[in-house]
Scaffold this motif. Structure first.
Motif, PDB file in Angstrom:
ATOM      1  N   UNK A  44      -6.859  -1.074  -5.520  1.00  0.00           N
ATOM      2  CA  UNK A  44      -7.640  -0.503  -5.132  1.00  0.00           C
ATOM      3  C   UNK A  44      -7.302   0.776  -4.697  1.00  0.00           C
ATOM      4  N   UNK A  45      -8.007   1.962  -4.607  1.00  0.00           N
ATOM      5  CA  UNK A  45      -7.520   3.068  -4.265  1.00  0.00           C
ATOM      6  C   UNK A  45      -8.815   3.644  -3.322  1.00  0.00           C
ATOM      7  N   UNK A  46      -8.412   4.698  -2.511  1.00  0.00           N
ATOM      8  CA  UNK A  46      -9.305   5.539  -1.673  1.00  0.00           C
ATOM      9  C   UNK A  46      -8.885   6.909  -1.426  1.00  0.00           C
ATOM     10  N   UNK A  47      -9.621   7.736  -1.106  1.00  0.00           N
ATOM     11  CA  UNK A  47      -9.170   9.160  -1.111  1.00  0.00           C
ATOM     12  C   UNK A  47      -9.889   9.733   0.258  1.00  0.00           C
ATOM     13  N   UNK A  48      -8.752  10.053   1.104  1.00  0.00           N
ATOM     14  CA  UNK A  48      -9.365  10.770   2.524  1.00  0.00           C
ATOM     15  C   UNK A  48      -9.093  12.246   2.268  1.00  0.00           C
ATOM     16  N   UNK A  59       0.783  -1.229  -0.049  1.00  0.00           N
ATOM     17  CA  UNK A  59      -0.086  -0.041  -0.025  1.00  0.00           C
ATOM     18  C   UNK A  59       0.720   1.214  -0.114  1.00  0.00           C
ATOM     19  N   UNK A  60       0.615   2.078  -0.961  1.00  0.00           N
ATOM     20  CA  UNK A  60       1.275   3.426  -1.035  1.00  0.00           C
ATOM     21  C   UNK A  60       0.373   4.469  -0.609  1.00  0.00           C
ATOM     22  N   UNK A  61       0.662   5.503   0.046  1.00  0.00           N
ATOM     23  CA  UNK A  61      -0.101   6.966   0.354  1.00  0.00           C
ATOM     24  C   UNK A  61       0.624   7.751   0.040  1.00  0.00           C
ATOM     25  N   UNK A  62      -0.015   8.927  -0.547  1.00  0.00           N
ATOM     26  CA  UNK A  62       0.524  10.150  -1.167  1.00  0.00           C
ATOM     27  C   UNK A  62      -0.233  11.265  -0.651  1.00  0.00           C
ATOM     28  N   UNK A  63       0.154  12.344  -0.046  1.00  0.00           N
ATOM     29  CA  UNK A  63      -0.775  13.482   0.191  1.00  0.00           C
ATOM     30  C   UNK A  63      -0.930  14.173  -1.043  1.00  0.00           C
ATOM     31  N   UNK A 119      -5.720  16.274   1.740  1.00  0.00           N
ATOM     32  CA  UNK A 119      -6.181  14.884   0.877  1.00  0.00           C
ATOM     33  C   UNK A 119      -4.898  13.803   0.990  1.00  0.00           C
ATOM     34  N   UNK A 120      -5.273  12.753   1.023  1.00  0.00           N
ATOM     35  CA  UNK A 120      -4.544  11.538   0.914  1.00  0.00           C
ATOM     36  C   UNK A 120      -4.956  10.615   0.188  1.00  0.00           C
ATOM     37  N   UNK A 121      -4.346  10.264  -0.682  1.00  0.00           N
ATOM     38  CA  UNK A 121      -4.573   8.968  -1.783  1.00  0.00           C
ATOM     39  C   UNK A 121      -3.705   7.719  -1.175  1.00  0.00           C
TER      40      UNK A 121
END
Length: 170
Positions: free
Chosen positions: A150-154, A107-111, A142-144
């Protein structure tokens, strides 16, 4: 001679109970019903969505804690996950009773907003990319979160509202 008004004529030494056939039928019905439940059970979230849900939950708790305690709270990001921080006289410090959140493998997360920065590494000071102040306001953020298809946006708006959007492209 009848023992009851219905004429039940059981011998005094016989014992009542269920027959083997009755027990097997009940077990088969229970097995079928449990199979139906398992087949209709919703599938587990992909790791990216589960991680995004945990991050959003921590962000909501930080927002509420900031309002309740009257102190700024925030979340700092690094390559491995996130940490919930509280502002005090010494600066931003991790909460001792809250474990850091870790991204799942793959899992990768990027602002995705220019104001949100990720810490450079382990030696970087913990500065929150997402901040909540005691009156309920927040830094827009915002964080992807992506992984395994799969992907999600917070998203956090300036009013401190945290939103999670599964499968959103940014």
């Amino acid at each position: 001679m009848p023992i009851s008004a219905t004429g039940n004529n059981r011998r005094a030494g016989s014992q009542g109970g269920f027959t083997l056939i009755e027990l097997l039928v009940v077990m088969a019905v229970i097995g079928l019903l449990s199979g139906v439940v398992v087949m209709t059970w919703p599938p587990a979230d992909p790791p990216a969505l589960a991680d995004a849900r945990r991050f959003a939950a921590d962000a909501r708790q930080a927002a509420e804690a900031s309002i309740v305690t009257g102190r700024p709270y925030g979340l700092a990001l690094d390559g491995r996950g996130w940490t919930v921080l509280r502002a005090d006289a010494a600066g931003w410090t991790p909460l001792p009773d809250v474990a850091p959140g870790l991204w799942s493998d793959g899992v990768q997360a990027r602002p995705t907003l220019s104001g949100a920065k990720q810490a450079a590494g382990d030696s970087a000071p913990a500065i929150p990319a997402l901040r909540f102040d005691p009156v309920g306001l927040a830094t827009p953020f915002a964080l992807r979160v992506e992984g395994d298809g799969a992907s999600a946006l917070v998203e956090v708006d300036a009013a401190g509202r945290v939103a999670l959007r599964a499968g959103e492209e940014g």
